[in-house]
Write an enzyme that holds these catalytic residues in place. Sequence first.
Site, short mmCIF file in Angstrom:
data_model
loop_
_atom_site.label_atom_id
_atom_site.label_comp_id
_atom_site.label_asym_id
_atom_site.label_seq_id
_atom_site.Cartn_x
_atom_site.Cartn_y
_atom_site.Cartn_z
N CYS A 33 0.83 -1.21 0.00
CA CYS A 33 0.00 0.00 0.00
C CYS A 33 0.87 1.26 0.00
O CYS A 33 1.54 1.55 0.99
CB CYS A 33 -0.92 -0.04 1.22
SG CYS A 33 -1.80 1.48 1.58
N CYS A 36 0.03 3.77 2.73
CA CYS A 36 0.48 3.23 4.02
C CYS A 36 1.96 3.53 4.23
O CYS A 36 2.38 3.93 5.33
CB CYS A 36 0.24 1.72 4.09
SG CYS A 36 -1.49 1.22 3.96
#
Length: 111
Positions: A33, A36
């Site tokens: 991600c 993230c």
Amino acid sequence: MATFARDITDAEFEDQVLNANGLVLVDFWAPWCGPCKAIAPFIERVAQEFQGEISVVKLNVDANPRYSSQLGVRSIPTLMLFRQGAIVQEMTGAPDPKKLVDLLEEALNAP
């Protein structure tokens, strides 16, 4: 370098989050991600800044799907703030740093 935001597993979630005294910020994330990865340094700074007041933990949703599924995490990053095992705030996506800090300070000052 010291790490202030601790990685936890599904096996630790109940003890570290649901049964914890006080506030716990959980970062639901995955290694693939991009957002993230982008917020990881900020989450680490928050963990350091609020050390001793708020526990900050990270749960890799790919390796630990149980609680992310039970809690309805549908996109990542998702941040959930728990107090005494109950969700008191939830943010999806990369948070505005000031908004997150304000939210945590407000939660600390709540009765």
